[in-house]
Enzyme design. Structure first.
Site, PDB file in Angstrom:
ATOM      1  N   LYS A  18       2.471   1.776   1.996  1.00 41.10           N
ATOM      2  CA  LYS A  18       2.984   0.360   2.548  1.00 41.10           C
ATOM      3  C   LYS A  18       3.968   0.408   3.274  1.00 41.10           C
ATOM      4  O   LYS A  18       4.434  -0.810   3.699  1.00 41.10           O
ATOM      5  CB  LYS A  18       3.087  -0.382   1.156  1.00 41.10           C
ATOM      6  CG  LYS A  18       1.716  -0.574   0.446  1.00 41.10           C
ATOM      7  CD  LYS A  18       1.883  -1.336  -0.929  1.00 41.10           C
ATOM      8  CE  LYS A  18       0.815  -1.668  -1.420  1.00 41.10           C
ATOM      9  NZ  LYS A  18       0.082  -0.306  -2.433  1.00 41.10           N
ATOM     10  N   SER A  27       4.263  -4.085  -5.015  1.00 39.48           N
ATOM     11  CA  SER A  27       3.110  -2.861  -4.512  1.00 39.48           C
ATOM     12  C   SER A  27       1.895  -3.338  -4.441  1.00 39.48           C
ATOM     13  O   SER A  27       0.910  -2.743  -4.820  1.00 39.48           O
ATOM     14  CB  SER A  27       3.393  -1.379  -4.941  1.00 39.48           C
ATOM     15  OG  SER A  27       3.051  -0.407  -4.179  1.00 39.48           O
ATOM     16  N   SER A  65       1.364   4.725  -2.593  1.00 38.45           N
ATOM     17  CA  SER A  65       1.904   3.374  -1.984  1.00 38.45           C
ATOM     18  C   SER A  65       3.149   3.683  -0.962  1.00 38.45           C
ATOM     19  O   SER A  65       3.441   2.349  -0.750  1.00 38.45           O
ATOM     20  CB  SER A  65       2.261   2.473  -3.134  1.00 38.45           C
ATOM     21  OG  SER A  65       1.034   1.896  -3.951  1.00 38.45           O
TER      22      SER A  65
END
Length: 295
Positions: free
Chosen positions: A73, A130, A70
């Site tokens: 992101k 997230s 993640s």
């Protein structure tokens, strides 16, 4: 010269020689510190960069390929912040959540067909929660498709100096081709802080309200160490537990990246140890790493 006068001279010479030998020993044999690493060598990567000078203070496997999870992101948000600054979207712009976006596996906010999310809430959903469904919705809105947006992400990575990163999706969900390095993630963290100071505060938020309920985040470094002001965690099985951390206090600015840890708690302990080490350790100190399998 008489013997009584010669003896003190010899004693002073011996003492001076001993002092020189001691100093030489200190120069050639710097002090060593031990640093526990919460990962196996094939997964671990880390880097600490002085955010004021750009100097690398610590690095291990910093250019070895790793899965971003993640941390991906961060680039999704970079492009969203850029769209905000260019006036292509506003914080109240509604982003539709497609069936494809809603089908993404957790972590997500769980949208139904036909629903939308405003840009400001989308930013918080990505930084704090997230949310994979929101990341894909943003990608489809800005890029037309997630594949097209991933190509935009990779192009932006090259533009800002990330030399070894390839993006294939906007969320960081498993993809064997989507790879990065600890150094590239540090570059991205520094670029977000420098390029978007007016938006960087989102990375320091630990919760937000959505549809009347409090949504809590994953970044336990926030509030744990004074001076930590963001930015992003990540995990998939292939990557282990990753984090990019920004530190800014008492005139010191650091960007730290740790990748491949065996657990979030151990990762956070390691980040805290790296912060303390780079704030207090003398520059000539060497560090011996003790990997998880050796402990």
């Amino acid at each position: 010269m008489s013997k009584p006068r010669l003896l003190p001279l010899i004693q002073r010479f011996v003492a001076a020689f001993a002092l020189l030998a001691l100093v030489a020993g200190c120069v050639t044999t710097p002090p060593e510190t031990m640093l526990a690493v919460p990962a196996a060598p094939q997964k671990y990567a880390a880097i600490v960069i002085d955010g004021s000078t750009g100097k690398t203070l610590f690095e291990v496997n910093s250019t070895a390929p790793r899965y971003p999870a993640s941390l991906t992101k961060m680039m999704t948000l970079y492009l969203l912040f850029e769209a905000l600054d260019q006036g292509r979207v506003s914080k109240t712009t509604l982003i539709p959540v497609s069936d494809n976006a809603a089908r993404q596996p957790p972590t997500k906010l769980r949208f139904r067909r036909g629903e939308a999310i405003d840009v400001e809430t989308a930013i918080r959903a990505i930084t704090v929660k997230s949310a994979n469904d929101v990341a894909v919705a943003v990608a489809e809105y800005l890029g037309g498709s997630e594949d097209a947006f991933a190509a935009m992400m990779t192009a932006k990575a090259r533009q800002i100096g990330m030399r070894s990163t390839v993006f294939r999706n906007a969320s960081g969900l498993p993809d064997g081709v989507q790879q990065t390095t600890a150094r590239d993630m540090a570059v991205l963290g520094m670029a977000l802080r420098a390029r978007f100071p007016q938006h960087f505060h989102y990375f320091s938020e630990s919760d937000f309200m959505f549809r009347g309920r409090l949504v809590r985040g994953h970044n336990d470094m926030l509030g744990r160490v004074r001076g930590v002001n963001g930015i992003k965690t990540g995990y998939i099985r292939a990557s282990g537990f990753n984090i990019v951390t920004s530190y800014d206090a008492d005139g010191r600015r650091l960007i730290l990246v740790v990748m491949g840890a065996d657990s979030a708690r151990q990762r956070n302990d390691h980040v805290e140890a790296l912060i303390q080490r780079n704030l207090s350790t003398a520059s000539n100190t060497t560090t011996r790493l003790l990997y998880a399998e050796e402990q």
